[in-house]
Structure formats: C-alpha cells, structure tokens
Design an enzyme around this catalytic site. Structure first.
Site, short mmCIF file in Angstrom:
data_model
loop_
_atom_site.label_atom_id
_atom_site.label_comp_id
_atom_site.label_asym_id
_atom_site.label_seq_id
_atom_site.Cartn_x
_atom_site.Cartn_y
_atom_site.Cartn_z
N CYS A 57 73.81 -38.96 28.22
CA CYS A 57 74.27 -38.46 29.52
C CYS A 57 74.85 -39.58 30.37
O CYS A 57 75.75 -39.35 31.18
CB CYS A 57 73.12 -37.81 30.28
SG CYS A 57 72.28 -36.47 29.41
N ASP A 89 65.72 -36.58 30.43
CA ASP A 89 64.89 -35.40 30.23
C ASP A 89 64.82 -35.03 28.75
O ASP A 89 63.76 -34.67 28.23
CB ASP A 89 65.45 -34.21 31.02
CG ASP A 89 65.28 -34.39 32.51
OD1 ASP A 89 65.07 -35.54 32.95
OD2 ASP A 89 65.37 -33.40 33.25
N CYS A 130 72.72 -37.76 33.99
CA CYS A 130 71.56 -36.97 33.61
C CYS A 130 71.01 -36.19 34.81
O CYS A 130 71.34 -36.48 35.97
CB CYS A 130 70.49 -37.86 32.99
SG CYS A 130 69.30 -36.94 31.96
N ASP A 131 70.15 -35.23 34.52
CA ASP A 131 69.78 -34.20 35.49
C ASP A 131 69.41 -34.72 36.87
O ASP A 131 69.95 -34.27 37.89
CB ASP A 131 68.61 -33.37 34.95
CG ASP A 131 68.98 -32.55 33.73
OD1 ASP A 131 70.15 -32.60 33.30
OD2 ASP A 131 68.10 -31.85 33.20
N LYS A 132 68.44 -35.63 36.96
CA LYS A 132 67.92 -36.03 38.27
C LYS A 132 68.83 -37.00 38.99
O LYS A 132 68.66 -37.25 40.19
CB LYS A 132 66.51 -36.61 38.14
CG LYS A 132 65.53 -35.69 37.43
CD LYS A 132 65.58 -34.28 37.97
CE LYS A 132 64.74 -33.33 37.13
NZ LYS A 132 65.26 -33.11 35.77
N CYS A 202 74.35 -32.83 28.82
CA CYS A 202 74.10 -31.66 27.96
C CYS A 202 75.06 -30.53 28.31
O CYS A 202 75.26 -30.20 29.48
CB CYS A 202 72.65 -31.23 28.09
SG CYS A 202 71.49 -32.53 27.62
N GLU A 454 59.14 -30.22 32.53
CA GLU A 454 59.93 -29.07 32.08
C GLU A 454 59.38 -28.55 30.76
O GLU A 454 59.06 -29.33 29.87
CB GLU A 454 61.40 -29.46 31.91
CG GLU A 454 62.09 -29.78 33.22
CD GLU A 454 63.54 -30.16 33.06
OE1 GLU A 454 64.22 -30.29 34.08
OE2 GLU A 454 64.00 -30.33 31.91
N SER A 480 63.62 -26.46 31.78
CA SER A 480 64.92 -27.07 31.57
C SER A 480 66.01 -26.05 31.86
O SER A 480 65.79 -24.84 31.74
CB SER A 480 65.03 -27.54 30.12
OG SER A 480 66.37 -27.77 29.76
#
Length: 567
Positions: A57, A89, A130-132, A202, A454, A480
């Site tokens: 990511c 993650d 990435c996500d956060k 992702c 998650e 997730s």
C-alpha cells in the site's frame, strides 16, 4: 474565500522561525540543508509521506513524495519532507499486531500535527496509502487548519489466475476454502503468490479506497485522483498538480475547515453509500468531524443511507475493483449522478477553489453504456445505502452493519461466545461453527482489545467454508473493508466497560435483523439485570506503552474511538 481568511503573507507562519535577528540560528539550520537567502519569505510546505517498505500500500509512495517536492519548488514554495508511520492491516490481520492498526490512526494524526505546528509550516501535503493513513492524515489537516491537500498513493492493480481477477481478500477467503478441502494446494499457493502483483492499496472498495473516494468528494483531493493506480504515470502527474493547487490555496488563504464543513461531510458520506464503501468509514468520519469541530453522529450516517442508493458494483460484495471504476469515469461520474439527483451540496468549495458543481460541470450526465461498474439512480444495485446503524438491547449506543447483497437479511440463532478474535478463529478453523450460529466476539473494542481489531480473518474463513450467508457475527471490534456477510461491528458500549455484549452467554438466542435494524439478545430484562450485577470489569490487557495509553483515552466506537474527546 473572503479576505479575512487570506494571510497577510504567504509565509505568515514560517516567518516565526525565519525572520529577524533573533532567528539567525534558525536560518543557519536551513542553510545547512541548502536553503538560500532568497528562499526565506517563500512558504514552507510540509510533505508528510507515509512511504515505507512495510506494505505494498505504501511501497510506491516515495516517487509521489519526490514529485510533490519538485512541483512545490517549481511553484515557489520550500518543500519540507518528513515521515509518518504506517501499520499494514493486511499483514497484521489476525494477529496481536492488528491491535496497533487503529492506534496508528491517532499516531499518524499526532505526528503530522506535531511537525506542521512544531515547524510553523505554511501548508502541508499528506501522502498516504494504507487504511489508517487516510483518516489519520485528514484528522491532522483539519486539526492544524493550515492549507493542505491529501494525495492518495493509489490503488493496486488486480492479480490474475486461471482467468479470475484476484485481490488480497481472495487470499483470505482461499484460506477458508483450503481448510474446508474445497481448494487444491497448488491453486491455493498460486492465489497466494499472484493476488498482489505490485504496489498500491487493496483494490476493492475496501477502507483505503473508500476513504480516498470520500476525500475526493469532500473536496480535499483532486478530481479523479482517488481511483488511479499507484503504478500509472497519471498518478505522478496528479501528485504534481496537487502541489501546484496547494500553493495557490496558500496564496488565497483557503484552509481545510473552509472545505470540511458539515455539508461537505454529507457529500463524502453520500459517495461512501453510493459506492458501497467500508464500515470503517463510519468510525473514521466520526473522528474527522470531531477533529474539524463539525457536529456529526452515527445517526447522520443512517439519515443519508435512507436517501442515497448504491449505484457502484464494487467488491467485496460486488464484482469490480477500483481500476475498473476509474475506467468507467471515476468518482466524478458517481458524484455527477448524485448532484443531478439533488443528493450532493453543489455549493461546497474544494481545494481547487472551485465548487463541487463547477468541478463536475463537464462530467457526462450519464455513465457510458459500455461499462457495468456505475449504474444510474433509476437502476441502482440497492435502493438505499448499505451501511446501516443497528440498535437493540445488545447495542444501545448503536453499531454498524453492511447490509447490501445479503440473501438472508435476518438471523436468530444460538450465541457462540468468544472473548477474543483468536479464540473465535480457532473454533472456526476447527469447524465447530455451523449453519445458524451467531458468533459473538467481544473484549475487542477500543478499550478492551485494545484497538478494535478487524475481523477479516474470521469472516473470510466463514465465507471460505460456505457459511457467509448462514452464520451471523457480532463484535465490539471492527471489520475490514473487505468483509461481507451477516456481520455487525462497533457494538457500543463495548464489553470492557460493561456493555450488554459482555452479558451474552453461550447458547443464548441472538437476533440480527438488517431490515428492522435490530441487534437483540433474546433474554429477559430481569435476567440481564442479574448478569450485570454479577459482572466484574476485567484487568487491562496492557499497562505500559502505546496500547495502554490508547485503552485509557479511547472513546466509545459510537463517538469515533478518538483519544481527545474528554480532555
């Protein structure tokens, strides 16, 4: 914007460390890094990059950071690169490491705020993948309220095997299939190797792509940027343009809180609903709104859900990936459909200085006929949004369920109770969960986990075993963006503070009803009162370090699990 918001000078903040006799030592430090005397007076612009080789990511972010820095310099600013951390993650999933994921959102926000304010920067470009990285960066932008822009690192391209497009969730689900004896070992290994072919976040409408799409709708990222692939040349061009746009915003005095208003957040959430986005967006926009001092509650999500249909057919519950959405017209095409239907606030300003309506003026009124990703509002996938707020005696403060694509919108069954994700996963992999069960995973909330892990590993294993439609799962943890099925998360109050989920016993009858928006423990009030009287709070799992600090200060998930709510 109006004159009162315009800075007297474009270096209005950085002059605090560059101007005057007393700042000679400060300037000396800048000279050591190659600054010239003529550079003082130019805006100092932070480039907060989450580049790392921790995760695909973020492994492609350095070229974007270099491009942004060069474009800032060309536009007359002084770029100041600094790093901000990331937690993967996908790599931490299903392990103790996942407890650090949500914690990293706060660390990212704090680290960017610290550098921007500590160095008196006049603006900041946040680059994340990435996500956060996404909510953490946006929280910092609205907290500091210096001119800023978000540059998303871009999506990963799909992998391929035996004529099938793959993504990271394909591998999680393959685990369940393999354990169930439904997948050949050779195919299992090939899926593992081929699912992630390069850099980028992702690929479905999972959390990172959900938040990037929302930031574009919010007005804090450039049009079309949220669905570009990391490895494509247009992503570098968009990054350079982001730098130029930010310098103009500094000159105009256009700040994040001029953009991130209540109406703009409504626009962002409308796009989240229309695209079938991640449940994590509920948690993160509660946190972003709190940081921006914008009134916002979980009930606002429900209000918007009821009026905005799902019109984009995206994984995990749909067919397509972000690269497909980009080719079909991207987020601007989705926004154009919503705007023309009166479902967006067209007057909201964006980082470009244009309004949403102006940005979308030349976008076609209808999606191309030769694509299947974006539907029209007259032919939606689902008539209402997919992220529903459920309540009941199991979650009086509310919880979140992704209700689209469910063949069975309700389930009542015996509770299978686990006090950690690890215990639940062991039972699932041992095939001890059967059709009709309702899995309850507790003590995984913001304080209890801590960190709200998650539950992608358990849910994917259930899907892989063919139980995705016939087993319910309730947790005070999170899911997730890749999760789908009869799942309910963010249950509040959480078990660690004595929420009703702590009172569930093995075999109790539990109901999840998406249509009635109900999550109910079918046990009498008197019995629940007896159980509550007998309940004792558990000892904290951590007493030192960042997890202990997060557990101490984290708010309820219904308030965004923020750490500065009651300071």
């Amino acid at each position: 914007m109006s004159d009162p918001t315009r800075p007297a000078r474009i270096d209005e903040r950085s002059r605090n460390v560059t101007e005057g006799v007393m700042r000679a030592p400060n300037r000396s430090m800048y000279y050591a890094m190659g600054y010239r005397e003529t550079d003082f007076g130019k805006p100092m612009v932070g480039v907060a990059s989450a580049h790392s080789t921790i995760t695909p990511c973020n492994s492609g972010l350095q070229p974007l950071a270099d491009t942004v820095a060069a474009a800032l310099k060309e536009a007359g600013a002084n770029p100041q690169l600094f790093g901000t951390p990331t937690v993967s993650d996908g790599i931490g999933m299903g392990t103790e490491g996942m407890k650090y994921s949500l914690v990293s959102r706060e660390v990212i926000a704090d680290s960017i705020e610290t550098c921007v304010n500590g160095l008196w920067q006049d603006g900041v470009v946040v680059i994340g993948g990435c996500d956060k990285n996404m909510p953490g960066g946006m929280m910092a932008l609205v907290r500091t309220n210096v001119p800023g822009i978000y540059v998303y690192g871009g999506t990963i391209k799909p992998g391929h095997y035996k004529g099938r497009d793959l993504n990271i969730v394909s591998v999680f689900e393959a685990v369940g299939e393999f354990i169930a004896g439904q997948l050949d070992p050779v195919d299992f290994k090939e899926i593992e190797k081929r699912a992630c072919p390069g850099s980028g976040s992702c690929g479905g409408m999972y959390t990172a792509n959900t938040m990037s799409a929302a930031f574009e709708a919010l007005g804090m990222s450039l049009p079309y940027s949220s669905t570009m692939a990391n490895e494509d040349a247009e992503k570098l061009a968009s990054a350079a343009e982001s730098a130029r746009v930010l310098v103009e915003a500094i000159k105009r005095g256009l700040r994040p809180r001029d953009i991130v208003t209540r109406e703009a957040i409504e626009n962002a959430v409308s796009v989240i609903m229309a695209t079938g986005g991640s449940t994590n967006a509920v948690l993160h926009f509660l946190a972003i709104a709190h940081a921006a001092e914008v009134p916002w509650t979980i009930d606002d999500f429900e209000r918007i859900r009821r009026r905005v249909p799902v019109i984009v057919d995206m994984k995990p519950s749909g067919r397509y990936l972000a690269t497909d959405l980009h080719q079909a017209g991207g987020i601007p095409q989705v926004m154009k459909l919503l705007l023309d239907a009166g479902l967006l606030h067209g007057a909201c300003v964006t980082i470009t200085g244009q309004t949403i309506a102006e940005v979308l003026e030349n976008v076609p009124a209808a999606p191309r006929a030769d694509q299947g990703v974006i539907r029209t509002l007259s032919d939606p996938l689902y008539a209402e949004g997919h992220l529903a707020i459920l309540r009941g005696n199991l979650s009086p403060e509310g919880c979140v369920a992704k209700i689209s694509g469910l063949k069975n919108p309700a389930i009542t069954g015996p509770a299978r109770v686990f006090d950690s994700e690890d215990d639940a996963m062991a039972a699932i992999m041992a095939r001890r969960i059967v059709e009709g069960d309702v899995v309850v995973i507790r003590y995984e909330g913001p304080k209890g986990g801590p960190g709200m892990r998650e539950m992608l590993a358990p849910t994917s294993a259930l899907v892989g075993q063919g139980l995705g439609e016939s087993v319910g799962l309730i947790t005070d943890g999170r899911f997730s963006g890749g999760t789908w099925g009869m799942v309910v998360g963010h249950v509040s109050p959480e078990a660690f503070v004595g929420g009703p989920i702590a009172l569930v016993r093995e075999g109790d009858s539990v109901t999840i009803d998406a249509h009635r928006q109900l999550v109910q423990l079918n046990v009498g009030d008197e019995e629940l009162a007896r159980r509550a009287a007998d309940w004792t709070p558990p000892s904290p799992r951590y007493t030192r370090g960042v997890l202990a600090k997060f557990a101490k200060f984290a708010s309820s998930a219904s308030k965004g699990a923020v750490t500065d709510l009651d300071l």
